[in-house]
Design a protein around this motif. Structure first.
Motif, PDB file in Angstrom:
ATOM      1  N   ARG A 103       0.835  -1.190   0.000  1.00 36.89           N
ATOM      2  CA  ARG A 103       0.000   0.000   0.000  1.00 36.89           C
ATOM      3  C   ARG A 103       0.880   1.254   0.000  1.00 36.89           C
ATOM      4  N   LEU A 104       1.890   1.274   0.840  1.00 41.49           N
ATOM      5  CA  LEU A 104       2.799   2.413   0.890  1.00 41.49           C
ATOM      6  C   LEU A 104       3.494   2.604  -0.451  1.00 41.49           C
ATOM      7  N   ARG A 105       3.967   1.507  -1.023  1.00 41.15           N
ATOM      8  CA  ARG A 105       4.682   1.586  -2.293  1.00 41.15           C
ATOM      9  C   ARG A 105       3.765   2.111  -3.395  1.00 41.15           C
ATOM     10  N   ASP A 109       4.564   5.337  -5.534  1.00 44.54           N
ATOM     11  CA  ASP A 109       4.678   5.188  -6.984  1.00 44.54           C
ATOM     12  C   ASP A 109       3.753   6.176  -7.684  1.00 44.54           C
ATOM     13  N   GLY A 110       2.534   6.333  -7.154  1.00 45.26           N
ATOM     14  CA  GLY A 110       1.582   7.258  -7.759  1.00 45.26           C
ATOM     15  C   GLY A 110       2.063   8.693  -7.698  1.00 45.26           C
ATOM     16  N   MET A 111       2.637   9.083  -6.561  1.00 44.39           N
ATOM     17  CA  MET A 111       3.159  10.446  -6.424  1.00 44.39           C
ATOM     18  C   MET A 111       4.303  10.684  -7.398  1.00 44.39           C
ATOM     19  N   ALA A 112       5.195   9.708  -7.513  1.00 44.97           N
ATOM     20  CA  ALA A 112       6.317   9.844  -8.436  1.00 44.97           C
ATOM     21  C   ALA A 112       5.828   9.914  -9.880  1.00 44.97           C
ATOM     22  N   GLY A 113       4.801   9.112 -10.191  1.00 41.39           N
ATOM     23  CA  GLY A 113       4.262   9.110 -11.540  1.00 41.39           C
ATOM     24  C   GLY A 113       3.624  10.430 -11.920  1.00 41.39           C
ATOM     25  N   ARG A 114       3.147  11.175 -10.940  1.00 43.61           N
ATOM     26  CA  ARG A 114       2.544  12.490 -11.195  1.00 43.61           C
ATOM     27  C   ARG A 114       3.588  13.603 -11.200  1.00 43.61           C
ATOM     28  N   GLY A 115       4.856  13.226 -11.064  1.00 38.49           N
ATOM     29  CA  GLY A 115       5.911  14.222 -11.043  1.00 38.49           C
ATOM     30  C   GLY A 115       6.026  14.947  -9.723  1.00 38.49           C
ATOM     31  N   GLU A 116       5.458  14.380  -8.656  1.00 37.88           N
ATOM     32  CA  GLU A 116       5.504  14.984  -7.326  1.00 37.88           C
ATOM     33  C   GLU A 116       6.020  13.956  -6.318  1.00 37.88           C
ATOM     34  N   PRO A 117       7.257  13.492  -6.480  1.00 35.40           N
ATOM     35  CA  PRO A 117       7.764  12.450  -5.577  1.00 35.40           C
ATOM     36  C   PRO A 117       7.796  12.917  -4.131  1.00 35.40           C
ATOM     37  N   ALA A 118       7.537  11.989  -3.239  1.00 33.39           N
ATOM     38  CA  ALA A 118       7.563  12.311  -1.813  1.00 33.39           C
ATOM     39  C   ALA A 118       8.982  12.634  -1.371  1.00 33.39           C
TER      40      ALA A 118
END
Length: 243
Positions: A103-105, A109-118
């Motif tokens: 779930r965390l991954r 992954d979704g944040m990175a895919g949107r160009g907004e990595p954590a």
């Protein structure tokens, strides 16, 4: 603005892990300057914070996430038990009750895919995490059955160890500092020494975390910190920080 810190490992390049090779790496500052002298939140780091549930220092994870977001960092807080409150810009709060490494991954992954990595991940708390593949069955109270009668393995501890390893892998894969809160077992007693054993199954963080710090408030403005583990500095060590 990203603040920069010298490599805390202090070794030669050949002694460092791949994610530690740069001499300078971005870090996330905490709300407590004295605390920053004890620990550096650099990319790929896994930090465990132990505290007594219900006391002010137990909110360290939340305060850290809010502070990071307020200072321009993209932060995510996994906190299934956190009451809903006003949103904070740049802070994603995930309250999913199914708190697993996958779930965390998926969220990261979704944040990175949107160009907004954590740039910071906070988990509140370790006791709510479950392994992706359950290693044991549950008893009538929803807790791990503690012992496998056949091989004598403590399944709860084994599951906790699997989760801790996955958290470290996640920190390295996404090059993000991960802070995981853990609660002491038993009631608050200012006279009892702080040690890893009081974290229950969360004590397994000792093996995979880069640092584990144990917190206990002394008064309205000071917190006692036991550095139980630190790959980058002396441990065990004690300090009192303004907080």
């Amino acid at each position: 603005m990203v603040e920069w810190a010298a490599d805390p490992a202090g070794g030669r390049d050949g002694d460092l892990q791949p994610w530690e090779l740069a001499n300078e790496r971005p870090r996330v500052a905490t709300p407590w300057p004295d605390f920053d002298n004890l620990v550096t939140l650099y990319r790929g780091k896994l930090l465990g914070l132990g505290a007594f549930k219900g006391r002010r220092e137990a909110a360290a994870g939340l305060e850290l996430a809010v502070h990071a977001a307020a200072n321009g960092h993209s932060a995510v807080l996994f906190a299934p038990e956190l009451p809903r409150r006003n949103p904070v810009p740049r802070l994603l709060v995930d309250r999913s009750p199914e708190l697993t490494p996958s779930r965390l991954r998926g969220v990261l992954d979704g944040m990175a895919g949107r160009g907004e990595p954590a740039e910071l991940v906070v988990i509140d708390h370790f006791g709510l995490l479950q392994p992706d593949q359950r290693l044991t069955s549950y008893d009538d109270y929803g807790d791990y059955e503690r012992w496998d009668e056949e091989d004598g393995v403590d399944k709860a501890e084994q599951a906790a160890g699997e989760v801790a390893r996955e958290l470290k892998h996640l920190a390295m894969d996404h090059e993000v500092p991960i802070v995981v809160m853990a609660y002491f077992t038993g009631t608050f007693d200012k006279n009892l020494p702080l040690d890893l054993d009081r974290l229950g199954n969360a004590a397994v963080l000792e093996y995979d975390a880069d640092a584990v710090l144990l917190l206990r408030r002394l008064n309205a403005t000071q917190v006692f910190v036991r550095v139980a583990k630190d790959r980058s500095g002396p441990a065990p060590a004690d300090a009192v920080v303004g907080w």
